[in-house]
Design an enzyme around this catalytic site. Structure first.
Site, PDB file in Angstrom:
ATOM      1  N   ASP A  83     101.628  86.217 -16.641  1.00 41.33           N
ATOM      2  CA  ASP A  83     100.429  85.428 -16.361  1.00 41.33           C
ATOM      3  C   ASP A  83     100.421  84.320 -17.410  1.00 41.33           C
ATOM      4  O   ASP A  83     100.199  84.570 -18.587  1.00 41.33           O
ATOM      5  CB  ASP A  83      99.188  86.329 -16.490  1.00 41.33           C
ATOM      6  CG  ASP A  83      97.881  85.544 -16.356  1.00 41.33           C
ATOM      7  OD1 ASP A  83      97.923  84.318 -16.177  1.00 41.33           O
ATOM      8  OD2 ASP A  83      96.813  86.196 -16.443  1.00 41.33           O
ATOM      9  N   TRP A 113      92.332  90.014 -19.560  1.00 39.11           N
ATOM     10  CA  TRP A 113      93.072  89.581 -18.359  1.00 39.11           C
ATOM     11  C   TRP A 113      94.277  90.468 -18.129  1.00 39.11           C
ATOM     12  O   TRP A 113      94.594  90.833 -16.990  1.00 39.11           O
ATOM     13  CB  TRP A 113      93.472  88.102 -18.455  1.00 39.11           C
ATOM     14  CG  TRP A 113      92.267  87.215 -18.542  1.00 39.11           C
ATOM     15  CD1 TRP A 113      91.903  86.429 -19.595  1.00 39.11           C
ATOM     16  CD2 TRP A 113      91.232  87.051 -17.550  1.00 39.11           C
ATOM     17  NE1 TRP A 113      90.717  85.785 -19.324  1.00 39.11           N
ATOM     18  CE2 TRP A 113      90.292  86.149 -18.078  1.00 39.11           C
ATOM     19  CE3 TRP A 113      91.022  87.575 -16.278  1.00 39.11           C
ATOM     20  CZ2 TRP A 113      89.146  85.749 -17.382  1.00 39.11           C
ATOM     21  CZ3 TRP A 113      89.878  87.192 -15.567  1.00 39.11           C
ATOM     22  CH2 TRP A 113      88.957  86.290 -16.123  1.00 39.11           C
ATOM     23  N   LYS A 122      93.377  75.149 -16.332  1.00 37.26           N
ATOM     24  CA  LYS A 122      93.404  74.936 -17.786  1.00 37.26           C
ATOM     25  C   LYS A 122      94.401  73.816 -18.130  1.00 37.26           C
ATOM     26  O   LYS A 122      94.010  72.774 -18.616  1.00 37.26           O
ATOM     27  CB  LYS A 122      93.744  76.222 -18.509  1.00 37.26           C
ATOM     28  CG  LYS A 122      92.677  77.294 -18.246  1.00 37.26           C
ATOM     29  CD  LYS A 122      93.127  78.659 -18.660  1.00 37.26           C
ATOM     30  CE  LYS A 122      92.395  79.774 -17.979  1.00 37.26           C
ATOM     31  NZ  LYS A 122      90.954  79.804 -18.173  1.00 37.26           N
TER      32      LYS A 122
END
Ligand SMILES: Cc1ncc(COP(=O)(O)O)c(C=O)c1O
Length: 367
Positions: free
Chosen positions: A170, A103, A194
């Protein structure tokens, strides 16, 4: 008869039961209006006030001061990989990026389209099994980007680096899981699916002073200012995911907020890491000091199991977990083995059941 099932999925993932029940009710009849939430205008009073309340709940839980704006956006965290540099990285400037996983590397790849990207550290050659913590920042870099928790590899920045200017993070897979000082951050973004809600909404928390400093023209929908000025109502926002977030945040507040959550998360991950460390059959591939409290990765110990038996044993373990109501434990293909995602809403009973399963399986295999 419903058997108890614990969902260890990395995302979308387990939500608080209370929040999903409230969301289910709201689909039929929202707040006694007689209209289901999926059928209501985002400009109706009840929805406008729900979105405003979600902003306040997030502010309260994360102690976000007034010099930050919060926006609720579509497009996932992946859209933020380009939206962030488009809004704050001038084409003549540079930004520092840490490469701690897939990511993180996707984020830096997108940023390269907007300015100069300095990759100041990377653990790619070690399959991202650790977080490189000593690196030089580039003089004059606009910001330092980190991925606070690396969902695939089970690593997490335990102590955030100090940026020369400000941090951009992030936080998709560990937002609201622990306390930190937000004043070090210029911008935080996180996909909700999440720790906050179902898929469909992404949160961006933006310090007011960092915007308006780039020379490019930013398309209206990709400009943070558009969404800030219109209180996330420039176009139709993802109302239902915002509502699920509202209910999840309300649950988090009820159980004692981020402080209580952090203590519980440490307890849950501690139990699981202890079981892995005391096992002869399983081991954890992530560096001990960087182990994530959200995604616990583990593999079969090659010293305990013959190489030609690994695949069959992995399948057997996953089948046994499934049989006992422990779901979604297969590891990401780039790490292999297993991954237990134990986000905020995973009850400690789920972790205890998994620990028992690990121990029982080891006994069966090694005697
Ligand atoms: C840390 C992190 N960042 C970004 C993403 C991508 O999020 P999205 O699917 O919302 O674009 C994920 C997805 O798992 C993630 O774990």
């Amino acid at each position: 008869m419903n058997k108890v099932v614990y969902n260890f999925s990395a995302g979308p993932s387990v939500l608080p039961k209370q929040a999903t029940r409230e969301a289910a009710d709201a689909i039929i009849n929202y707040a006694g209006t007689g209209i289901g939430i999926l059928e209501m205008s985002h400009r109706s009073k009840p929805i406008e006030s729900m979105v405003a309340e979600t902003d306040s709940l997030l502010r309260e839980l994360m102690q976000i001061p007034d010099n930050y704006d919060i926006v609720f956006l579509g497009g996932g965290a992946s859209l933020q990989f380009c939206m962030v540099p488009m809004n704050i990285l001038d084409s003549s400037a540079s930004a520092d990026y840490t490469d701690t996983g897939v990511w993180a590397s996707k984020a830096l790849k997108e940023a390269k389209q907007f300015g100069t990207v300095n990759v100041v550290s990377s653990s790619k050659q070690d399959v991202y099994s650790h977080i490189p913590k000593t690196f030089e920042q580039t003089p004059g870099a606009t910001y330092l980007h980190i991925t606070s928790n690396n969902t695939i590899y089970g690593t997490q920045w335990k102590k955030f680096p100090k940026a020369n200017t400000y941090l951009v993070a992030d936080m998709s897979s560990d937002i609201l899981s622990r306390k930190f000082d937000i004043s070090d951050f210029g911008l935080i973004y996180a996909g909700a699916q999440k720790n906050m809600s179902c898929a469909g909404v992404t949160v961006a928390i933006i310090r007011k002073d960092i915007l308006g400093k780039v020379n490019r023209t930013i398309p209206t929908m990709l400009n943070y200012k558009t969404h800030i000025e219109e209180k996330s109502m420039f176009n139709t926002p993802p109302v239902f995911p915002i509502f699920v977030m509202n209910r999840t945040l309300s649950w988090l507040k009820q159980i004692g907020g981020v402080d209580a959550m952090e203590a519980l998360n440490n307890k849950k991950s501690g139990l699981l890491y202890e079981a892995i460390d005391s096992s002869k059959l399983f081991r954890g591939p992530a560096a001990v000091e960087d182990r994530s409290a959200m995604n616990v990765t583990f593999v079969l110990n090659k010293e305990a199991v013959a190489a030609d038996k690994v695949e069959a044993l992995e399948k057997e373990f996953l089948a046994s977990c499934k049989e006992n109501g422990l779901e979604q434990l297969k590891g990401h293909r780039s790490v292999g083995g297993f991954r237990a995602s134990i986000y905020n809403a995973m009850p400690i009973e789920g972790v205890e059941a998994l620990v028992k399963e690990l121990q029982a399986f080891e006994k069966k295999v090694l005697g």
